[in-house]
Write a protein that holds these residues in place. Sequence first.
Motif, mmCIF file in Angstrom:
data_model
loop_
_atom_site.group_PDB
_atom_site.id
_atom_site.type_symbol
_atom_site.label_atom_id
_atom_site.label_comp_id
_atom_site.label_asym_id
_atom_site.label_seq_id
_atom_site.Cartn_x
_atom_site.Cartn_y
_atom_site.Cartn_z
ATOM 1 N N UNK A 1 0.696 -1.453 0.076
ATOM 2 C CA UNK A 1 -0.173 -0.035 -0.078
ATOM 3 C C UNK A 1 0.824 1.137 -0.151
ATOM 4 N N UNK A 2 2.086 1.001 0.286
ATOM 5 C CA UNK A 2 3.052 2.329 0.545
ATOM 6 C C UNK A 2 4.403 1.902 -0.036
ATOM 7 N N UNK A 3 4.597 2.214 -1.309
ATOM 8 C CA UNK A 3 5.834 1.829 -1.992
ATOM 9 C C UNK A 3 7.169 3.074 -2.079
ATOM 10 N N UNK A 4 8.044 2.627 -1.638
ATOM 11 C CA UNK A 4 9.292 3.683 -1.796
ATOM 12 C C UNK A 4 10.149 3.122 -3.302
ATOM 13 N N UNK A 5 10.103 4.121 -4.225
ATOM 14 C CA UNK A 5 10.950 3.912 -5.275
ATOM 15 C C UNK A 5 12.194 4.715 -5.193
ATOM 16 N N UNK A 6 13.472 4.248 -5.497
ATOM 17 C CA UNK A 6 14.595 5.073 -5.467
ATOM 18 C C UNK A 6 15.046 5.037 -6.924
ATOM 19 N N UNK A 7 15.992 6.455 -7.195
ATOM 20 C CA UNK A 7 16.497 6.791 -8.383
ATOM 21 C C UNK A 7 17.744 7.502 -8.385
ATOM 22 N N UNK A 8 18.595 7.482 -8.999
ATOM 23 C CA UNK A 8 19.820 8.236 -9.222
ATOM 24 C C UNK A 8 19.756 9.096 -10.549
ATOM 25 N N UNK B 1 8.760 0.391 -13.435
ATOM 26 C CA UNK B 1 8.331 -0.767 -12.969
ATOM 27 C C UNK B 1 7.571 -0.539 -11.605
ATOM 28 N N UNK B 2 8.024 0.250 -10.792
ATOM 29 C CA UNK B 2 7.562 0.694 -9.403
ATOM 30 C C UNK B 2 6.259 1.399 -9.750
ATOM 31 N N UNK B 3 6.070 2.341 -10.474
ATOM 32 C CA UNK B 3 4.931 3.189 -10.919
ATOM 33 C C UNK B 3 3.789 2.461 -11.530
ATOM 34 N N UNK B 4 4.070 1.433 -12.608
ATOM 35 C CA UNK B 4 3.257 0.620 -13.020
ATOM 36 C C UNK B 4 2.487 -0.408 -11.765
ATOM 37 N N UNK B 5 3.434 -0.814 -10.783
ATOM 38 C CA UNK B 5 3.086 -1.754 -9.869
ATOM 39 C C UNK B 5 1.980 -0.940 -8.885
ATOM 40 N N UNK B 6 2.417 0.468 -8.670
ATOM 41 C CA UNK B 6 1.656 1.091 -7.643
ATOM 42 C C UNK B 6 0.419 1.392 -8.371
ATOM 43 N N UNK B 7 0.337 1.685 -9.386
ATOM 44 C CA UNK B 7 -0.916 1.829 -10.231
ATOM 45 C C UNK B 7 -1.774 0.652 -10.131
ATOM 46 N N UNK B 8 -1.287 -0.590 -10.442
ATOM 47 C CA UNK B 8 -2.041 -1.574 -10.388
ATOM 48 C C UNK B 8 -2.546 -2.125 -9.069
ATOM 49 N N UNK B 9 -1.752 -1.730 -8.077
ATOM 50 C CA UNK B 9 -2.316 -2.021 -6.567
ATOM 51 C C UNK B 9 -2.850 -0.931 -5.769
ATOM 52 N N UNK B 10 -2.918 0.344 -6.592
ATOM 53 C CA UNK B 10 -3.481 1.472 -6.084
ATOM 54 C C UNK B 10 -2.820 1.969 -4.832
ATOM 55 N N UNK B 11 -1.321 1.776 -4.902
ATOM 56 C CA UNK B 11 -0.649 2.219 -3.563
ATOM 57 C C UNK B 11 -0.225 3.727 -3.644
ATOM 58 N N UNK B 12 0.326 4.035 -2.704
ATOM 59 C CA UNK B 12 0.708 5.460 -2.405
ATOM 60 C C UNK B 12 2.154 5.238 -2.833
ATOM 61 N N UNK B 13 2.925 6.401 -3.404
ATOM 62 C CA UNK B 13 4.428 6.303 -3.752
ATOM 63 C C UNK B 13 5.109 7.395 -3.428
ATOM 64 N N UNK B 14 6.351 6.950 -2.895
ATOM 65 C CA UNK B 14 7.371 8.034 -2.562
ATOM 66 C C UNK B 14 8.628 7.769 -3.401
#
Length: 149
Positions: A3-10, A21-34
């Motif tokens: 429900x609450x996913x952290x994505x990291x990027x450099x 990938x993380x954004x697509x997963x969050x969309x599919x799960x209706x999860x909050x994203x940081x």
Amino acid sequence: MYTNILLSTDGSDVARKGVKHGIALAKALNAKVTVITVTEPLLVEFGTGHAGWIPPQEMFDSFEAASKERVGKILDEVRAMAEQIGISVDLLHVPDAHPATAIIETAKSRGCDLIVMASHGRRGLRKLFLGSQTSEVLVDGSVPVLVVH
């Protein structure tokens, strides 16, 4: 599930794949994203012939300005990717920190139940010598980590 996913990027191409990938997963799960990006401090080495030398303030200021500009571009790109897929994301920059430590601490403090990171997929001695922020986050084990190759 998550429900609450952290994505990291450099900002690298490899990290971009992990963010997508993380954004697509969050969309599919209706999860909050940081989304977090971490910049390390300017490293100044004091060699044996330079005892007491301190870099001029302009060097630090220039490094900081370039870092802020780069981070702005990275986070703007992530925001655009998220908007394109139809989700909103919280964007976070942690300056002057060790990336793996900042990622772990942010996941804990924000109650994230999954960290999504990309990896170059290095193995053996190359991984040992080059080090890996992803490996450090994996070893911590306090929050599940999805590694995107």
